[in-house]
Design a protein around this motif. Structure first.
Motif, PDB file in Angstrom:
ATOM      1  N   ALA A 170      43.034  41.723  24.002  1.00 36.21           N
ATOM      2  CA  ALA A 170      43.502  40.803  25.035  1.00 36.21           C
ATOM      3  C   ALA A 170      44.486  41.498  25.975  1.00 36.21           C
ATOM      4  CB  ALA A 170      44.149  39.579  24.399  1.00 36.21           C
ATOM      5  N   THR A 171      45.398  42.286  25.411  1.00 33.18           N
ATOM      6  CA  THR A 171      46.377  42.999  26.239  1.00 33.18           C
ATOM      7  C   THR A 171      45.693  44.012  27.143  1.00 33.18           C
ATOM      8  OG1 THR A 171      48.007  42.759  24.464  1.00 33.18           O
ATOM      9  CG2 THR A 171      48.486  44.377  26.180  1.00 33.18           C
ATOM     10  N   GLN A 172      44.721  44.730  26.627  1.00 33.01           N
ATOM     11  CA  GLN A 172      43.983  45.690  27.457  1.00 33.01           C
ATOM     12  C   GLN A 172      43.271  44.986  28.610  1.00 33.01           C
ATOM     13  OE1 GLN A 172      41.533  47.423  24.399  1.00 33.01           O
ATOM     14  NE2 GLN A 172      43.013  49.046  23.919  1.00 33.01           N
ATOM     15  N   GLU A 173      42.742  43.804  28.363  1.00 35.65           N
ATOM     16  CA  GLU A 173      42.085  43.061  29.435  1.00 35.65           C
ATOM     17  C   GLU A 173      43.091  42.595  30.475  1.00 35.65           C
ATOM     18  OE1 GLU A 173      39.992  39.956  27.449  1.00 35.65           O
ATOM     19  OE2 GLU A 173      38.336  41.260  26.811  1.00 35.65           O
ATOM     20  N   TRP A 174      44.277  42.164  30.057  1.00 38.70           N
ATOM     21  CA  TRP A 174      45.311  41.768  31.017  1.00 38.70           C
ATOM     22  C   TRP A 174      45.693  42.947  31.904  1.00 38.70           C
ATOM     23  CZ3 TRP A 174      48.944  39.373  26.785  1.00 38.70           C
ATOM     24  CH2 TRP A 174      48.334  38.206  26.287  1.00 38.70           C
ATOM     25  N   LEU A 175      45.681  44.146  31.334  1.00 43.54           N
ATOM     26  CA  LEU A 175      46.070  45.345  32.083  1.00 43.54           C
ATOM     27  C   LEU A 175      44.913  45.942  32.884  1.00 43.54           C
ATOM     28  CD1 LEU A 175      48.306  47.026  29.367  1.00 43.54           C
ATOM     29  CD2 LEU A 175      49.091  46.082  31.541  1.00 43.54           C
ATOM     30  N   GLY A 176      43.757  45.310  32.859  1.00 49.76           N
ATOM     31  CA  GLY A 176      42.654  45.769  33.689  1.00 49.76           C
ATOM     32  C   GLY A 176      41.724  46.758  33.039  1.00 49.76           C
ATOM     33  N   CYS A 177      41.924  47.053  31.733  1.00 51.36           N
ATOM     34  CA  CYS A 177      41.083  48.042  31.033  1.00 51.36           C
ATOM     35  C   CYS A 177      41.080  49.370  31.789  1.00 51.36           C
ATOM     36  CB  CYS A 177      39.682  47.487  30.835  1.00 51.36           C
ATOM     37  SG  CYS A 177      39.629  46.074  29.704  1.00 51.36           S
ATOM     38  N   THR A 178      39.980  49.741  32.431  1.00 51.48           N
ATOM     39  CA  THR A 178      39.900  51.040  33.108  1.00 51.48           C
ATOM     40  C   THR A 178      40.201  50.947  34.599  1.00 51.48           C
ATOM     41  OG1 THR A 178      37.516  50.735  33.462  1.00 51.48           O
ATOM     42  CG2 THR A 178      38.202  51.878  31.453  1.00 51.48           C
ATOM     43  N   LYS A 179      40.549  49.783  35.103  1.00 55.39           N
ATOM     44  CA  LYS A 179      40.860  49.620  36.528  1.00 55.39           C
ATOM     45  C   LYS A 179      42.367  49.715  36.754  1.00 55.39           C
ATOM     46  CE  LYS A 179      36.671  48.837  38.129  1.00 55.39           C
ATOM     47  NZ  LYS A 179      36.323  47.595  38.798  1.00 55.39           N
ATOM     48  N   ALA A 180      42.754  50.205  37.943  1.00 56.81           N
ATOM     49  CA  ALA A 180      44.178  50.372  38.241  1.00 56.81           C
ATOM     50  C   ALA A 180      44.875  49.039  38.459  1.00 56.81           C
ATOM     51  CB  ALA A 180      44.348  51.255  39.483  1.00 56.81           C
ATOM     52  N   ILE A 181      44.126  48.037  38.911  1.00 54.05           N
ATOM     53  CA  ILE A 181      44.702  46.734  39.238  1.00 54.05           C
ATOM     54  C   ILE A 181      43.990  45.669  38.423  1.00 54.05           C
ATOM     55  CG2 ILE A 181      45.166  45.054  41.071  1.00 54.05           C
ATOM     56  CD1 ILE A 181      45.061  47.349  43.063  1.00 54.05           C
ATOM     57  N   SER A 182      44.749  44.731  37.923  1.00 51.64           N
ATOM     58  CA  SER A 182      44.192  43.589  37.198  1.00 51.64           C
ATOM     59  C   SER A 182      44.661  42.313  37.879  1.00 51.64           C
ATOM     60  CB  SER A 182      44.664  43.612  35.739  1.00 51.64           C
ATOM     61  OG  SER A 182      44.260  42.440  35.075  1.00 51.64           O
ATOM     62  N   VAL A 183      43.722  41.453  38.253  1.00 51.40           N
ATOM     63  CA  VAL A 183      44.037  40.153  38.851  1.00 51.40           C
ATOM     64  C   VAL A 183      43.748  39.079  37.812  1.00 51.40           C
ATOM     65  CG1 VAL A 183      43.504  38.511  40.686  1.00 51.40           C
ATOM     66  CG2 VAL A 183      43.499  40.972  41.174  1.00 51.40           C
ATOM     67  N   LEU A 184      44.777  38.334  37.424  1.00 52.47           N
ATOM     68  CA  LEU A 184      44.632  37.237  36.478  1.00 52.47           C
ATOM     69  C   LEU A 184      44.671  35.932  37.274  1.00 52.47           C
ATOM     70  CD1 LEU A 184      46.950  38.488  33.586  1.00 52.47           C
ATOM     71  CD2 LEU A 184      44.557  39.039  34.052  1.00 52.47           C
ATOM     72  N   ASP A 185      43.506  35.320  37.428  1.00 53.57           N
ATOM     73  CA  ASP A 185      43.319  34.161  38.297  1.00 53.57           C
ATOM     74  C   ASP A 185      43.474  32.876  37.475  1.00 53.57           C
ATOM     75  OD1 ASP A 185      42.466  32.168  39.977  1.00 53.57           O
ATOM     76  OD2 ASP A 185      40.661  33.197  40.649  1.00 53.57           O
ATOM     77  N   PHE A 186      44.573  32.157  37.721  1.00 51.97           N
ATOM     78  CA  PHE A 186      44.854  30.914  37.005  1.00 51.97           C
ATOM     79  C   PHE A 186      44.517  29.678  37.834  1.00 51.97           C
ATOM     80  CE2 PHE A 186      47.367  33.864  34.516  1.00 51.97           C
ATOM     81  CZ  PHE A 186      47.288  33.349  33.229  1.00 51.97           C
ATOM     82  N   SER A 187      43.752  29.816  38.897  1.00 55.25           N
ATOM     83  CA  SER A 187      43.408  28.650  39.714  1.00 55.25           C
ATOM     84  C   SER A 187      42.572  27.679  38.898  1.00 55.25           C
ATOM     85  CB  SER A 187      42.642  29.086  40.967  1.00 55.25           C
ATOM     86  OG  SER A 187      41.466  29.799  40.636  1.00 55.25           O
ATOM     87  N   GLY A 188      42.821  26.400  39.095  1.00 52.00           N
ATOM     88  CA  GLY A 188      42.092  25.366  38.377  1.00 52.00           C
ATOM     89  C   GLY A 188      42.692  24.988  37.042  1.00 52.00           C
ATOM     90  N   VAL A 189      43.858  25.554  36.702  1.00 51.18           N
ATOM     91  CA  VAL A 189      44.508  25.285  35.424  1.00 51.18           C
ATOM     92  C   VAL A 189      45.711  24.374  35.671  1.00 51.18           C
ATOM     93  CG1 VAL A 189      45.679  26.317  33.439  1.00 51.18           C
ATOM     94  CG2 VAL A 189      43.783  27.509  34.533  1.00 51.18           C
ATOM     95  N   ALA A 215      49.344  23.035  35.846  1.00 48.67           N
ATOM     96  CA  ALA A 215      50.533  23.878  36.031  1.00 48.67           C
ATOM     97  C   ALA A 215      51.291  24.091  34.736  1.00 48.67           C
ATOM     98  CB  ALA A 215      51.447  23.252  37.088  1.00 48.67           C
ATOM     99  N   GLN A 216      51.425  23.041  33.908  1.00 49.45           N
ATOM    100  CA  GLN A 216      52.205  23.189  32.673  1.00 49.45           C
ATOM    101  C   GLN A 216      51.576  24.221  31.739  1.00 49.45           C
ATOM    102  OE1 GLN A 216      51.967  19.170  31.193  1.00 49.45           O
ATOM    103  NE2 GLN A 216      50.299  19.650  29.790  1.00 49.45           N
ATOM    104  N   ALA A 217      50.228  24.268  31.710  1.00 45.26           N
ATOM    105  CA  ALA A 217      49.548  25.217  30.834  1.00 45.26           C
ATOM    106  C   ALA A 217      49.588  26.627  31.402  1.00 45.26           C
ATOM    107  CB  ALA A 217      48.104  24.785  30.600  1.00 45.26           C
ATOM    108  N   SER A 218      49.334  26.756  32.712  1.00 45.58           N
ATOM    109  CA  SER A 218      49.318  28.093  33.306  1.00 45.58           C
ATOM    110  C   SER A 218      50.693  28.727  33.247  1.00 45.58           C
ATOM    111  CB  SER A 218      48.817  28.031  34.749  1.00 45.58           C
ATOM    112  OG  SER A 218      49.720  27.324  35.575  1.00 45.58           O
ATOM    113  N   ASP A 219      51.743  27.951  33.495  1.00 46.41           N
ATOM    114  CA  ASP A 219      53.090  28.523  33.474  1.00 46.41           C
ATOM    115  C   ASP A 219      53.464  29.008  32.076  1.00 46.41           C
ATOM    116  OD1 ASP A 219      53.124  27.861  36.098  1.00 46.41           O
ATOM    117  OD2 ASP A 219      54.686  26.332  35.971  1.00 46.41           O
ATOM    118  N   VAL A 220      53.087  28.233  31.053  1.00 44.81           N
ATOM    119  CA  VAL A 220      53.363  28.662  29.678  1.00 44.81           C
ATOM    120  C   VAL A 220      52.563  29.914  29.331  1.00 44.81           C
ATOM    121  CG1 VAL A 220      53.060  28.041  27.258  1.00 44.81           C
ATOM    122  CG2 VAL A 220      54.048  26.387  28.849  1.00 44.81           C
TER     123      VAL A 220
END
Length: 558
Positions: A349-368, A370-375
């Motif tokens: 999970a941590t490797q996926e948050w960091l983008g695995c082999t990509k330099a940039i990782s975008v974590l898209d929380f749209s549609g979640v 607010a109370q859940a996404s912020d936590v």
């Protein structure tokens, strides 16, 4: 006050433009902070004579260029005298001040007053000394961030660790070809997973149901502790003493079984209270399918069956938790399995948050919600910082051996008074201590007045685009160094995509035209062009299905 030199208009009369004052073997460099006409400057004493049409500039001295070496250095060793000439700066003058893009500098844009000069930021200072990008809605702050990240990829920083927290889904279009984009509502191979068990017990409840009563929260924590200890005992990849495990240690457990226990205790009736063999259960239900247990209604007065010792003590919490587990928008919290047989799922999970082999990782929380996404965002920030804190400088790991930049869009959501406690505490801790452990912050916000003074004061670089709100302007004015505070007067009149940049990552404070990203982020305003078409009945069927979760469930089933 705008002479033409070599066919180019020299904007010496603009706030923020640079001037040169020769002083022997050095040229002093200063920024225009104020200008005016003498006869308009107010009532003068009778003894003072004013020459009609006199114009004046107020200049903040910033540094000096050594003529013999052509090198620029901050600060001044001597000050100009009366009647010393003041010159506008040419492109050749400014080349000694602003470095070109190289292995240490990433381009932000071009100088507003001299469009032939690139303005670059020192990457070490930008990442490890924290930064803030602020601007009113529509000023171009999201484009400024996207453009800078695109320049990083083009500049050869292929092994960067950049995590973009994107609550509105704006960055995917601009960075999809060069970044790992993970969305909450996405197919499995690109899904964003934040294991609920990585959260403390209190935050798990907050993510799924919001607030809960003290009694229910306390019992939930007790049950979580028991469940985590049970997992440790049967796991082959955890080497922990079960007795030392608490409700907050990131160890997997079965949340369905915890819910079932709460629901059972909250509804159970007995022929003899306290005697489990006398429980009056009519339908055992099922934890895995979230089917609640059913019991005989308790009798009136003292007629059996009687209420259990915890009957209705937890109120609506069990049912709310069940609905949260069924909510497709919250599936990202419990989508990934955590088997007792290795390897550790949190590593993946941590490797996926960091983008695995990509330099940039975008974590898209749209549609979640607010109370859940912020936590969840608070959990990600906490885990990444704790891993950096515990990584050896010699590696492997992240932080000191491999710095991480966390880009927080809508940063006031995670630092303001109404932010979830986990997100606020994690962000504040990184702002205070992150630079020591190789974790940098880039705070992006349209409301800098809602950012705490402590967080903003930790930002070594400030990129301020147009600000129209007086309280926001005041906050940025107070954050600027005293020597250039006068430049803040331009904040409400900056063009779209133009910024006032100051701090450790830039050689001199400057007005900068930020490069336009290509492709653009999805942050532009909707168009009213469709209003000119023929009127049709609006079809909101798909939107309603997605809102209710039906469409998403059918799509995943296929």
């Amino acid at each position: 006050m705008a002479p033409i030199y070599r066919g180019h208009l020299q904007q010496v009369g603009q706030i923020g433009s640079l001037v040169r004052i020769p002083q022997g073997l050095v040229d002093l460099v200063g920024a225009v902070s104020l200008l005016g006409i003498s006869e308009l400057s107010g009532v003068q004493e009778p003894t003072q004579s004013i020459q009609s049409g006199d114009r004046w500039l107020q200049v903040q001295l910033l540094g000096e260029v050594d003529r013999s070496t052509g090198r620029f250095r901050r600060g001044v060793a001597s000050y100009p005298g009366l009647d010393d000439p003041v010159h506008f700066t040419t492109t050749e003058d400014l080349l000694a001040v602003f470095p070109d893009p190289d292995e240490q500098h990433v381009q932000l844009g071009i100088l507003s007053a001299s469009e032939g000069i690139s303005v670059c930021l020192n990457l070490d200072a930008l990442v490890l000394r924290h930064s803030a990008v602020v601007g009113a809605t529509g000023s171009g702050k999201t484009s400024a961030v996207a453009s800078t990240l695109q320049e990083l990829v083009r500049g050869g920083w292929k092994a960067a660790n950049i995590v973009v927290i994107d609550p509105h889904g704006e960055y995917a279009r601009a960075l999809e070809t060069s970044a790992s984009v993970r969305r909450v509502l996405e197919s499995e191979d690109r899904a964003l997973d934040v294991p609920f068990w990585a959260l403390p017990a209190e935050d798990i409840l907050r993510a799924f149901i919001g607030t809960a009563g003290a009694t229910a929260a306390r019992r939930f924590s007790e049950l979580v502790t028991e469940a985590r200890r049970e997992f440790v005992e049967k796991s082959d990849w955890l080497d922990l003493d079960p007795a030392q495990v608490t409700s907050d240690i990131p160890v997997p457990f079965d949340l369905h079984k915890v819910w079932y226990r709460l629901a059972y205790e909250n509804s159970a009736t007995y022929l003899k209270t306290g005697d489990e063999s006398s429980v009056r259960i009519t339908d055992a239900g099922d934890a895995d399918s979230l089917k609640p247990p059913q019991f005989e209604p308790y009798g009136a007065g003292s007629t059996p069956p009687n209420q259990g010792p915890y009957f209705n003590t937890y109120g609506s919490v069990p049912n709310q938790l069940r609905l949260g587990l069924l909510d497709p928008r919250l599936r990202f919290l419990h989508r990934a399995a955590a088997p007792a047989e290795g390897p550790d799922p949190l590593v993946r999970a941590t490797q996926e948050w960091l983008g695995c082999t990509k330099a940039i990782s975008v974590l898209d929380f749209s549609g979640v919600p607010a109370q859940a996404s912020d936590v969840a965002i608070g959990a990600i920030l906490t885990l990444l910082f704790e891993l950096a804190l515990r990584s050896s400088p010699e590696g492997p790991g992240i932080g000191r051996p491999h710095p991480v930049l966390l880009v927080l869009e809508e940063a006031h959501r995670y630092l303001g008074q109404e932010a979830a406690a986990s997100a606020r505490e994690a962000t504040s801790k990184i702002a205070r201590e992150g630079r020591k452990y190789g974790v940098g912050l880039m705070l992006v916000s349209q409301r800098p007045s809602e950012l705490p003074d402590t967080a903003l004061s930790q930002c070594g670089t400030l990129i301020a685009l147009r600000l129209t709100n007086s309280s926001d302007q005041g906050r940025i004015r107070s954050a600027l160094p005293d020597s250039i505070e006068g430049l803040s007067a331009v904040l409400p009149s900056l063009r779209t995509g133009e910024a006032l940049v100051s701090g450790e990552a830039i050689t001199l404070p400057a007005r900068v035209l930020v490069n336009r990203p290509n492709p653009m982020p999805q942050s532009e305003d909707p168009s009213t062009e469709v209003w000119r078409r023929e009127k049709e009945l609006p079809d909101v069927t798909v939107a309603l299905l997605e809102w209710r979760g039906v469409y998403q469930e059918e799509k995943e089933a296929k």
